[in-house]
Design a protein around this motif. Structure first.
Motif, PDB file in Angstrom:
ATOM      1  N   ALA A  11       0.831  -1.197   0.000  1.00 47.52           N
ATOM      2  CA  ALA A  11       0.000   0.000   0.000  1.00 47.52           C
ATOM      3  C   ALA A  11       0.870   1.255   0.000  1.00 47.52           C
ATOM      4  O   ALA A  11       0.639   2.182   0.750  1.00 47.52           O
ATOM      5  CB  ALA A  11      -0.927  -0.013   1.203  1.00 47.52           C
ATOM      6  N   VAL A  12       1.861   1.256  -0.843  1.00 46.70           N
ATOM      7  CA  VAL A  12       2.755   2.408  -0.951  1.00 46.70           C
ATOM      8  C   VAL A  12       2.796   2.849  -2.410  1.00 46.70           C
ATOM      9  O   VAL A  12       2.309   2.159  -3.296  1.00 46.70           O
ATOM     10  CB  VAL A  12       4.187   2.082  -0.470  1.00 46.70           C
ATOM     11  N   ASN A  13       3.412   3.970  -2.635  1.00 46.56           N
ATOM     12  CA  ASN A  13       3.554   4.475  -3.998  1.00 46.56           C
ATOM     13  C   ASN A  13       4.811   3.911  -4.632  1.00 46.56           C
ATOM     14  O   ASN A  13       5.908   4.202  -4.178  1.00 46.56           O
ATOM     15  CB  ASN A  13       3.620   6.010  -3.993  1.00 46.56           C
ATOM     16  N   TRP A  14       4.614   3.104  -5.654  1.00 45.54           N
ATOM     17  CA  TRP A  14       5.742   2.598  -6.428  1.00 45.54           C
ATOM     18  C   TRP A  14       6.105   3.651  -7.457  1.00 45.54           C
ATOM     19  O   TRP A  14       5.231   4.239  -8.090  1.00 45.54           O
ATOM     20  CB  TRP A  14       5.361   1.290  -7.130  1.00 45.54           C
ATOM     21  N   ARG A  15       7.407   3.893  -7.631  1.00 50.39           N
ATOM     22  CA  ARG A  15       7.905   4.862  -8.617  1.00 50.39           C
ATOM     23  C   ARG A  15       8.754   4.118  -9.635  1.00 50.39           C
ATOM     24  O   ARG A  15       9.622   3.339  -9.268  1.00 50.39           O
ATOM     25  CB  ARG A  15       8.742   5.937  -7.925  1.00 50.39           C
ATOM     26  N   LYS A  16       8.492   4.401 -10.900  1.00 50.51           N
ATOM     27  CA  LYS A  16       9.277   3.774 -11.965  1.00 50.51           C
ATOM     28  C   LYS A  16      10.564   4.556 -12.174  1.00 50.51           C
ATOM     29  O   LYS A  16      10.597   5.778 -12.068  1.00 50.51           O
ATOM     30  CB  LYS A  16       8.472   3.753 -13.268  1.00 50.51           C
ATOM     31  N   SER A  17      11.625   3.860 -12.491  1.00 49.47           N
ATOM     32  CA  SER A  17      12.913   4.490 -12.751  1.00 49.47           C
ATOM     33  C   SER A  17      12.784   5.523 -13.860  1.00 49.47           C
ATOM     34  O   SER A  17      12.091   5.304 -14.856  1.00 49.47           O
ATOM     35  CB  SER A  17      13.940   3.430 -13.162  1.00 49.47           C
ATOM     36  N   SER A  18      13.466   6.632 -13.705  1.00 50.75           N
ATOM     37  CA  SER A  18      13.451   7.667 -14.746  1.00 50.75           C
ATOM     38  C   SER A  18      14.160   7.192 -16.006  1.00 50.75           C
ATOM     39  O   SER A  18      14.012   7.782 -17.071  1.00 50.75           O
ATOM     40  CB  SER A  18      14.115   8.947 -14.227  1.00 50.75           C
ATOM     41  N   HIS A  19      14.912   6.104 -15.915  1.00 53.81           N
ATOM     42  CA  HIS A  19      15.619   5.559 -17.072  1.00 53.81           C
ATOM     43  C   HIS A  19      14.810   4.490 -17.806  1.00 53.81           C
ATOM     44  O   HIS A  19      15.273   3.918 -18.777  1.00 53.81           O
ATOM     45  CB  HIS A  19      16.962   4.965 -16.642  1.00 53.81           C
ATOM     46  N   ASN A  26      12.160  -2.409 -22.141  1.00 51.06           N
ATOM     47  CA  ASN A  26      11.877  -3.703 -21.526  1.00 51.06           C
ATOM     48  C   ASN A  26      12.627  -3.938 -20.232  1.00 51.06           C
ATOM     49  O   ASN A  26      12.520  -5.000 -19.658  1.00 51.06           O
ATOM     50  CB  ASN A  26      12.200  -4.835 -22.513  1.00 51.06           C
ATOM     51  N   GLU A  27      13.393  -2.989 -19.781  1.00 42.32           N
ATOM     52  CA  GLU A  27      14.163  -3.159 -18.555  1.00 42.32           C
ATOM     53  C   GLU A  27      13.733  -2.122 -17.534  1.00 42.32           C
ATOM     54  O   GLU A  27      14.433  -1.161 -17.266  1.00 42.32           O
ATOM     55  CB  GLU A  27      15.660  -3.059 -18.856  1.00 42.32           C
ATOM     56  N   CYS A  28      12.536  -2.317 -16.979  1.00 42.66           N
ATOM     57  CA  CYS A  28      11.947  -1.331 -16.074  1.00 42.66           C
ATOM     58  C   CYS A  28      12.042  -1.792 -14.620  1.00 42.66           C
ATOM     59  O   CYS A  28      11.816  -2.956 -14.311  1.00 42.66           O
ATOM     60  CB  CYS A  28      10.485  -1.109 -16.425  1.00 42.66           C
ATOM     61  N   VAL A  29      12.335  -0.846 -13.758  1.00 37.96           N
ATOM     62  CA  VAL A  29      12.443  -1.103 -12.324  1.00 37.96           C
ATOM     63  C   VAL A  29      11.581  -0.082 -11.604  1.00 37.96           C
ATOM     64  O   VAL A  29      11.512   1.077 -11.990  1.00 37.96           O
ATOM     65  CB  VAL A  29      13.913  -0.972 -11.864  1.00 37.96           C
ATOM     66  N   GLU A  30      10.908  -0.531 -10.545  1.00 41.82           N
ATOM     67  CA  GLU A  30      10.144   0.372  -9.692  1.00 41.82           C
ATOM     68  C   GLU A  30      10.670   0.246  -8.266  1.00 41.82           C
ATOM     69  O   GLU A  30      11.121  -0.829  -7.859  1.00 41.82           O
ATOM     70  CB  GLU A  30       8.662   0.012  -9.703  1.00 41.82           C
TER      71      GLU A  30
END
Length: 68
Positions: A11-19, A26-30
């Motif tokens: 229940a938190v805000n996930w943020r996606k990498s600015s890169h 296809n290489e996304c991290v939060e």
């Protein structure tokens, strides 16, 4: 000694990498922050398990990356 980190925050805000928009996308991290831990997950598979790290350890990891 085994780290007994809490389960990944749900229940938190996930943020996606600015890169994440670079390259083929296809290489996304939060990441998500709690007061004591940082969680990291694959944005393409958010239902899968996330990795959790104590905040100080994650800060040291980022500092080392910036040195590279």
């Amino acid at each position: 000694m085994r780290d007994t980190a809490p389960a990944a925050p749900t229940a938190v805000n996930w943020r996606k990498s600015s890169h994440s928009g670079e390259g083929d996308g296809n290489e996304c991290v939060e990441v998500a922050n709690s007061p004591t831990h940082v969680a990291v997950r694959d944005s393409k598979a958010p239902a899968r398990a996330a990795l959790t790290f104590p905040t100080p350890a994650f800060a040291r990891f980022l500092a080392r990356l910036k040195e590279s």
